[in-house]
Design a protein around this motif. Structure first.
Motif, PDB file in Angstrom:
ATOM      1  N   PHE A 188      -7.389   2.234   7.522  1.00  0.00           N
ATOM      2  CA  PHE A 188      -6.741   0.930   7.650  1.00  0.00           C
ATOM      3  C   PHE A 188      -7.782  -0.201   7.609  1.00  0.00           C
ATOM      4  CE2 PHE A 188      -5.792  -2.508  10.681  1.00  0.00           C
ATOM      5  CZ  PHE A 188      -4.800  -3.142   9.958  1.00  0.00           C
ATOM      6  N   ALA A 226       0.466   4.154   7.998  1.00  0.00           N
ATOM      7  CA  ALA A 226       1.567   3.267   7.602  1.00  0.00           C
ATOM      8  C   ALA A 226       1.932   2.327   8.752  1.00  0.00           C
ATOM      9  CB  ALA A 226       2.776   4.091   7.181  1.00  0.00           C
ATOM     10  N   LYS A 280       1.988  -4.300   3.549  1.00  0.00           N
ATOM     11  CA  LYS A 280       3.203  -3.521   3.753  1.00  0.00           C
ATOM     12  C   LYS A 280       2.974  -2.110   3.236  1.00  0.00           C
ATOM     13  CE  LYS A 280       7.557  -3.166   1.791  1.00  0.00           C
ATOM     14  NZ  LYS A 280       8.571  -3.739   0.933  1.00  0.00           N
ATOM     15  N   ALA A 281       3.360  -1.129   4.036  1.00  0.00           N
ATOM     16  CA  ALA A 281       3.165   0.264   3.635  1.00  0.00           C
ATOM     17  C   ALA A 281       4.452   0.851   3.092  1.00  0.00           C
ATOM     18  CB  ALA A 281       2.702   1.087   4.829  1.00  0.00           C
ATOM     19  N   ILE A 287       0.855  -1.187   0.000  1.00  0.00           N
ATOM     20  CA  ILE A 287       0.000   0.000   0.000  1.00  0.00           C
ATOM     21  C   ILE A 287       0.891   1.237   0.000  1.00  0.00           C
ATOM     22  CG2 ILE A 287      -1.956   1.152   1.132  1.00  0.00           C
ATOM     23  CD1 ILE A 287      -2.545  -1.807   0.590  1.00  0.00           C
ATOM     24  N   ILE A 310      -0.674  -0.398   9.031  1.00  0.00           N
ATOM     25  CA  ILE A 310      -0.546  -1.336   7.917  1.00  0.00           C
ATOM     26  C   ILE A 310       0.647  -2.266   8.149  1.00  0.00           C
ATOM     27  CG2 ILE A 310       0.129  -1.448   5.469  1.00  0.00           C
ATOM     28  CD1 ILE A 310      -1.861   0.861   5.006  1.00  0.00           C
ATOM     29  N   ASN A 311       1.763  -1.688   8.607  1.00  0.00           N
ATOM     30  CA  ASN A 311       2.959  -2.507   8.813  1.00  0.00           C
ATOM     31  C   ASN A 311       2.823  -3.463   9.998  1.00  0.00           C
ATOM     32  OD1 ASN A 311       4.461  -1.742   6.591  1.00  0.00           O
ATOM     33  ND2 ASN A 311       5.259   0.085   7.610  1.00  0.00           N
ATOM     34  N   SER A 318      -0.866   9.979   7.600  1.00  0.00           N
ATOM     35  CA  SER A 318      -0.180   8.993   6.748  1.00  0.00           C
ATOM     36  C   SER A 318       0.754   8.113   7.568  1.00  0.00           C
ATOM     37  CB  SER A 318       0.638   9.693   5.657  1.00  0.00           C
ATOM     38  OG  SER A 318      -0.216  10.405   4.809  1.00  0.00           O
ATOM     39  N   LEU A 369       5.777   4.857   1.944  1.00  0.00           N
ATOM     40  CA  LEU A 369       5.359   6.265   1.946  1.00  0.00           C
ATOM     41  C   LEU A 369       5.996   6.978   0.760  1.00  0.00           C
ATOM     42  CD1 LEU A 369       5.850   6.756   5.759  1.00  0.00           C
ATOM     43  CD2 LEU A 369       3.689   7.164   4.598  1.00  0.00           C
ATOM     44  N   ILE A 382       1.294   5.024   0.511  1.00  0.00           N
ATOM     45  CA  ILE A 382       0.562   6.094   1.193  1.00  0.00           C
ATOM     46  C   ILE A 382       1.227   7.416   0.851  1.00  0.00           C
ATOM     47  CG2 ILE A 382      -0.250   6.967   3.413  1.00  0.00           C
ATOM     48  CD1 ILE A 382       0.143   4.081   4.447  1.00  0.00           C
TER      49      ILE A 382
END
Ligand SMILES: [Zn+2]
Length: 463
Positions: free
Chosen positions: A376, A194, A204-205, A161, A197-198, A190, A207, A163
């Protein structure tokens, strides 16, 4: 023309030339991005400048016409490229701003007209020559410690993902009535998103920006593409004249813009090999290559737009539990950050920073956390329902189980006996075989390949 008018015109002329002649530096701002540094001199009036590049020590001397004071105000920010910034007098007694550099860099210097909240500016872009210099932290990547496998071993790749924290650096985005900068809100939401997500195995994020610096909107989808993102989420906060407007909304790429972008990508023949992977090398006939590129793009555009729309609906559903919605349905727009026809992309307007109440909310870390959590949940929910075929989420779905929470992450590590490779730009079957030290025959057999053609994004099982 009467005498009075003539005298008045002369005074006006004098006044104008006077205001040009007298200038002052109000401050210096430094923004460091992973691959470049931007210095901005804030000035009272439009600058007229001359640049000298000097050595011993390596420095840029920017002579500013009409500046008499040696006071350059506050210097904010820093960069590994810049040792110091100070004012000095040139041999001809003119005032100059001197940028002392850590080593020789390439530069580009230009002025910008006022654009609220900023006035006249002189921009100095510095780029390290050759080796990249970076003090900015790389995008956070959760390490995957090797652990003994347990009975619940399920494997698959992470869904990536991207971001995108809107604005940054010298672009503050919208500014609230109390002076809150949109870029601060977008970065904070953001980062929290992240981190969530992680924490989730299988996601996995990455940026697009990891600090407070500027990236052109066109570059943001490119970064997502480089990171092989499955989804791009751009975070923003809205602003309009009407202070009463409030609520969140979610935007997706419009069909018209998507079609234009597909056409544009087709015109850029050098992008075809990126889209087609190894196949482009095999097809020498350019008419066929174009046809194939068109087919791949049309398919991926359809997929992206459907995915983008579905994720947008999920985000709105989740956000409705923590925030007022400005628009209850995803909105279509032609926005630069959403332009990638091959990556599902959405833009989340978290609220109106121009609204007193929402400016206060958007600044509140608690509310930011709720917003990040809503996004999320939407992303996780969407991919649990519709995971990419080779992902960990898909493996869990096929096993009839939901993806476990973070503490089980180690269990989901791809074991060395069950390796996969996602085909990247420039990969060929022979290169992949060499990379893993296996034969092409074994690779072909293991993946049921009828030819040596592989496509970008295709996942190969490594024998
Ligand atoms: Zn924005």
């Amino acid at each position: 023309m009467s005498l009075i008018v003539r005298v008045f015109s002369l005074m006006l002329l004098l006044l104008c030339s006077y205001s040009w002649a007298v200038n002052s530096v109000k401050g210096v701002r430094i923004w460091h991005a992973p691959d470049n540094t931007r210095l901005v001199l804030d000035l009272a009036n439009a600058p007229s400048h001359k640049v000298k590049r000097l050595s011993n020590p390596t420095r840029l001397e920017i002579e500013l016409a009409g500046v008499s004071s040696l006071n350059i105000g506050a210097v904010t920010g820093d960069s590994p490229l810049v040792k110091s910034v100070y004012a000095s007098r040139t041999p001809s007694a003119a005032t100059a701003v001197v940028i002392e550099l850590s080593f020789p860099v390439s530069d580009s210097i230009f002025s910008l007209p006022p654009s609220p909240p900023y006035g006249h500016r002189l921009v100095v872009d510095l780029k390290a020559q050759g080796a990249a210099v970076s003090s900015a932290k790389p995008a956070p990547v959760v390490s995957q410690p090797a652990q003994p496998a347990t009975s619940s071993r399920v494997t698959g790749r992470d869904i990536i993902i991207a971001i995108d924290a809107g604005h940054g650096g010298q672009d503050p985005g919208a500014v609230g009535p109390k002076g809150t900068h949109e870029k601060i809100i977008t970065q904070s939401v953001s980062r929290q998103l992240a981190a969530m997500i992680n924490q989730q195995p299988g996601l996995k994020a990455v940026l697009t920006r990891t600090g407070d610096y500027y990236i052109h909107p066109n570059k943001r989808p490119e970064i997502a593409r480089q990171k092989q993102a499955d989804l791009l989420i751009s975070i923003h906060a809205d602003a309009v004249q009407n202070r009463k407007a409030h609520g969140a909304s979610v935007w997706v790429l419009s069909m018209r813009r998507a079609t234009t972008e597909v056409g544009r990508m087709l015109e850029q023949t050098e992008q075809h090999s990126e889209l087609l992977g190894g196949v482009a090398e095999v097809i020498k006939d350019s008419a066929n290559e174009r046809y194939l590129a068109q087919t791949v793009l049309d398919l991926s555009m359809n997929h992206s737009m459907v995915t983008g729309f579905e994720v947008a609906k999920e985000v709105l559903r989740e956000m409705s539990t923590v925030a007022h919605l400005h628009k209850k349905e995803p909105q279509a727009a032609s926005l630069a950050v959403l332009k990638a026809p091959d990556i599902p992309s959405i833009l989340v307007e978290t609220g109106f920073i121009s609204n007193y109440n929402e400016e206060r909310l958007l600044k509140d870390p608690n509310h930011q956390h709720k917003l990040a959590l809503a996004i999320f949940r939407a992303v996780k929910g969407y991919f649990e329902k519709s995971p990419p075929a080779d992902s960990l989420f898909a493996a869990h779905k096929n096993n009839g189980r939901s993806v476990p929470a973070s503490q089980n992450r180690a269990v989901t590590v791809i074991s060395s006996t069950n390796r996969t490779h996602k085909v990247k730009r420039g990969d060929s079957l022979s290169r992949v075989a060499k990379q893993y030290g296996v034969s092409m025959t074994a690779l072909r057999r293991h993946n049921n390949l009828k030819s040596d053609n592989i496509l970008i994004g295709q996942v190969l099982r490594i024998p």
